[in-house]
Scaffold this motif. Structure first.
Motif, short mmCIF file in Angstrom:
data_model
loop_
_atom_site.label_atom_id
_atom_site.label_comp_id
_atom_site.label_asym_id
_atom_site.label_seq_id
_atom_site.Cartn_x
_atom_site.Cartn_y
_atom_site.Cartn_z
N TYR A 656 0.88 -1.18 -0.04
CA TYR A 656 0.01 -0.24 -0.12
C TYR A 656 0.82 1.29 0.00
O TYR A 656 1.78 1.22 1.01
CB TYR A 656 -0.86 -0.08 1.23
N ARG A 675 -2.47 0.04 -4.27
CA ARG A 675 -2.16 -0.99 -3.96
C ARG A 675 -1.86 -1.95 -4.70
O ARG A 675 -2.65 -2.43 -5.91
CB ARG A 675 -3.62 -1.65 -3.20
N GLY A 704 -9.23 -1.33 -2.51
CA GLY A 704 -8.35 -2.64 -2.50
C GLY A 704 -9.16 -3.84 -3.07
O GLY A 704 -8.56 -4.86 -3.49
#
Length: 819
Positions: A656, A675, A704
């Motif tokens: 991240y 990500r 994500g």
């Protein structure tokens, strides 16, 4: 020889006494000669020196002089400066200043305001004299107030030595502190090193990177207008108004005063423009800054003081805090310019340091060695009346509906304990009502370390249980025991774990061991767990996971190196028995007709594997609510040589990252969050060691996860995905003319994602043979893009995603991105 030493010591003490005795404190009052009104922040200087002070709100001042007689000079813009000789007979001095009125003559405007030419010269001259200013050292005094409405809640003061180096920045050594009884010394952060100097090119104001009014390019950022002409000691003083030229840039507005012959700043009275605002829960944020400068007869214009006043209001619907008032005054004097500064000051990155030889001297320095700004009447009363029970928590206790759900007990409550993460745990939700001076109740003692466990899925059906966690021996030993029952395939889950931090002074090394027999998800999700996925299952939507039975032991050793090499290394060994669960139910609480898919087979056998991992960051995924800068990588090795049913090596990478992009001078600049999630393997990987690329949990679409795919994730033995979103904050709305958009907290976010999984052919064949369908995997690259409106009601965001590889629109909601 001994007599000589005695005589020398006596003379040394006599000299010290003589010097101390020569110190005299001169006090006085400065007021308007016509009205008698006090003149606050008037500058008092010992003539022909760098030594001086300023008056308080009541016009009172106090200054220490080396000997008498002494000549004091008082200066205040708009008044005639006054000079007085103080003798031994007149140690209290009244300065009554006469207004100095200068009429603004006729000015011929030839296309641009005269203020533009004035500021060009101010900037030009500043660049010349600033080039010669390398360092300075000064005595400093700082006083801070916190106020509740109009009442002073706390006062903290400090005396210090301030250092400035043009290349290395600010440092400050605190020599003494004084504070009201409700503030301890460790919480007294009064100091000048982090206060602004409005002669700097760039200033940090409340986290915003601000362009100063004398920046070389200030005329590109500000509009200046000549408002009035005053005088000071026979010299012209220009009063200029300052406004922001760039509407989306954090800048200053207000008034500055320029000494005409020198073209130097005498004083600024500025406040940040409306761009300096914060999203909820901050409801109001208002700061004003005032600062004076003097060259003390030399070449360099140095800060005399900094005065700050402000008000902050914080709250949401159902929870509102009282307005927090803030007031700070600081002064610098007795400058030493272009002097050598100790290199030791700059070896530490800390801006504030403590002189351990003087800091514990109480308030002695405040009355004997340092010029302080006298306390006004309100401040004197606060020192007399504020006691240790008048805590800030009590003074700023919130009101509203949600306060009933918050425990406001003090930290010295018997039911309070410190956890390893620095937080607190309470034994009972209603402990504030049940606990008294005799200690926690029996029920609180029994339940304080117990938490319930619950989930629902098509294999466990309803699962319920409890978990008991506790820490011992200064939190260096921990234990965890859990147990529960699955009503679906009618089996108990249970386990225990123990952790140990053997080093007494640090948590850099830890060991743990555990045993468990429980339901395990067949593929790993980095975002969801079985509890989170329970609600879609209960509502009759497709189950997110497949499941198997896992029973085994696990040992872990973790090591955190010193700060210069951050992160955590872990070595893990697991010995587990994996078995399939041949059960599933399609039950849901609202009676939908969806028939859940069969629970997947697994490759049954014994796993014996080592895993080495390294991670850095704070693991702040939080479903995209906040930004994260996290990195983790792991290698898992299973081998038949050590008793495993499989030979494989599994590699995993998860990153991240957050990058600041546009409008970086704002407190919350535009940001790009990314990500990268990838993994692959070598050898004979069992199907229960597949990984998953997360997708939306119905209409819930967190960062994500792929927002244009619902309920069942993509699984694969190998996988890669890249998700990104750019948060434009409220800037697009401001560009459309909504100037107060920042205060609403609304943000515009653009997002996109691409990913793919690869699954083993034998797993696909086995699925088809058993169930007549294939495991969910990408046929090609999944690609999507979309837009979001975030911080709706300060809690949610609405997402609209468009799937590029299989065209279609998808609407979802998720947690707002707060930071």
């Amino acid at each position: 020889m001994q007599k000589t030493a005695i005589v020398f010591t006596f003379l040394l003490l006599l000299t010290a006494f003589t010097e101390a005795a020569a110190q005299t404190t001169v006090t006085g009052r400065i007021a308007d000669a016509e009205t008698g009104e006090p003149l606050p922040a008037a500058h008092v200087i010992i003539k022909d020196t760098y030594k001086g002070t300023i008056s308080n709100q009541d016009g009172e001042f106090s200054i220490i002089v080396g000997e008498l007689p002494v000549t004091l000079v008082v200066r205040f813009i708009g008044f005639e400066s006054q000079e007085k000789v103080v003798t031994e007979e007149t140690d209290f001095v009244d300065f009554l200043l006469k207004p100095s009125v200068a009429e603004m003559g006729e000015i011929v405007v030839t296309g641009e305001d005269p203020a533009i030419a004035i500021m060009r010269e101010v900037i030009r001259r500043k660049q010349i004299w600033r080039e010669g200013l390398k360092t300075y050292k000064a005595e400093a005094y700082t006083r801070q107030q916190l106020k509740n409405d109009t009442t002073i809640i706390s006062i903290s003061e400090s005396v210090s030595i301030a250092y400035w180096d043009r290349e290395r920045g600010h440092r400050e050594v605190l020599k003494s502190k004084r504070q009201t009884a409700n503030i301890d010394e460790a919480s007294n952060f009064a100091g000048v090193s982090y206060l602004p100097n409005f002669y700097d090119d760039n200033l940090d104001i409340a986290g915003f990177d601000m362009v100063g009014v004398t920046h070389p390019n200030a005329l590109s950022y500000y509009d200046f207008y000549l408002e009035d002409i005053q005088s000071l000691d026979g010299q012209v003083v220009y009063e200029l108004s300052v406004t922001s030229k760039r509407k989306l840039q954090p800048l200053f507005e207000g008034t500055i005063f320029v000494l005409g012959e020198e073209y130097a700043l005498l004083e600024v009275d500025l406040k940040p423009n409306s761009v300096i605002s914060f999203p909820p829960p901050v409801q109001d944020f208002n700061l004003t800054y005032s600062q004076q400068f003097n060259n003390f007869g030399g070449d360099y214009w140095l800060p005399v003081d900094v005065r700050i006043e402000g008000l902050v209001e914080v709250g949401i619907v159902g929870l509102r805090f009282p307005p927090i008032g803030f007031k700070q005054v600081a002064k610098l004097n007795d400058y030493e310019v272009n002097t050598d500064l100790p290199d030791s000051l700059f070896r530490s990155t800390q801006m504030l340091m403590v002189d351990s030889t003087t800091i514990n001297s109480g308030d002695s320095l405040f009355v004997s060695e340092v010029d302080v700004i006298p306390l006004d009447l309100q401040e004197k009363r606060a020192y007399e009346t504020v006691d240790s029970t008048a805590t800030l928590e009590k003074a700023f206790k919130p009101t509203g509906f949600f306060t009933r759900f918050i425990d406001w007990e003090d930290e010295d409550d018997p039911g309070y304990s410190i956890e390893s993460n620095g937080g607190s745990s309470r034994g009972s939700n209603n402990s504030s009502n049940t606990q008294n001076s005799q200690g926690p109740s029996i029920w609180s003692k029994v339940t304080r370390n117990i938490s319930p466990l619950a989930r629902f899925n098509r294999v466990d059906a309803f699962y319920g249980g409890v978990k008991h966690e506790r820490r011992y021996i200064d939190n260096r030993l921990s234990s965890e025991v859990f147990g529960g029952y699955s009503t679906g395939y009618e089996a108990f889950s249970y386990g225990a774990k123990i952790g140990w931090w053997p080093l007494k002074k640090t948590r850099r090394f830890g060991l743990s061991a555990g045993y468990s027999a429980t339901t395990e998800t067949r593929y790993n999700s980095d975002m969801y767990n079985s509890f989170i996925t329970s609600m879609p299952n209960l509502l009759g939507y497709s189950d997110y996971f497949d499941y198997y039975r896992n029973e085994g032991i696990e040992f872990t050793a973790a090591y955190r190196p010193e700060k210069r090499f951050r992160g955590t290394f872990r070595l893990n060994y697991a010995y587990e028995n994996h078995s399939a669960i041949n059960y599933k139910t399609s039950y849901d609480i609202i009676g939908r007709d969806l028939i859940q898919r069969p629970n997947s087979y697994i490759d049954e056998g014994t796993l014996s594997a080592f895993k080495v991992s390294y991670s850095i960051g704070e693991d702040k995924k939080a479903f995209g609510a906040i930004g994260a800068n996290d990195f983790s990588v792991s290698v898992e090795q299973s081998a038949k040589l050590i008793g495993s049913s499989w030979d494989y090596t599994r590699f995993k990478l998860d990153i991240y990252r957050r990058y600041e992009t546009f409008y970086q001078r704002r407190f919350f600049p535009n940001t790009l969050d990314m990500r990268l999630n990838a993994g692959t393997y070598l050898g004979d990987l069992p199907i229960q060691k597949n990984e998953a690329l997360d997708v939306a949990l119905g209409v819930v679409t967190p960062f994500g996860a792929f927002r244009a795919k619902r309920f069942i994730p993509y699984e694969g033995a190998s996988y890669v995905s890249l998700n990104a979103e750019h948060n434009f904050k409220s800037v697009p709305l401001e560009m459309l003319g909504w100037r107060n958009a920042t205060q609403t907290g609304l943000s515009i976010i653009a997002f996109g994602g691409v990913g793919r999984t690869w699954i083993k052919e034998q797993q696909v064949d086995e699925f088809n043979n058993r169930y007549g369908f294939s495991p969910v995997s990408t046929d090609d690259w999944h690609m999507e893009a979309g837009l979001s409106l975030s911080n709706i009601f300060n809690l949610f965001r609405a997402d609209v995603a468009y799937r590029i590889d299989d065209p279609g629109f998808y609407v979802g909601v998720s947690v707002a991105r707060f930071f």
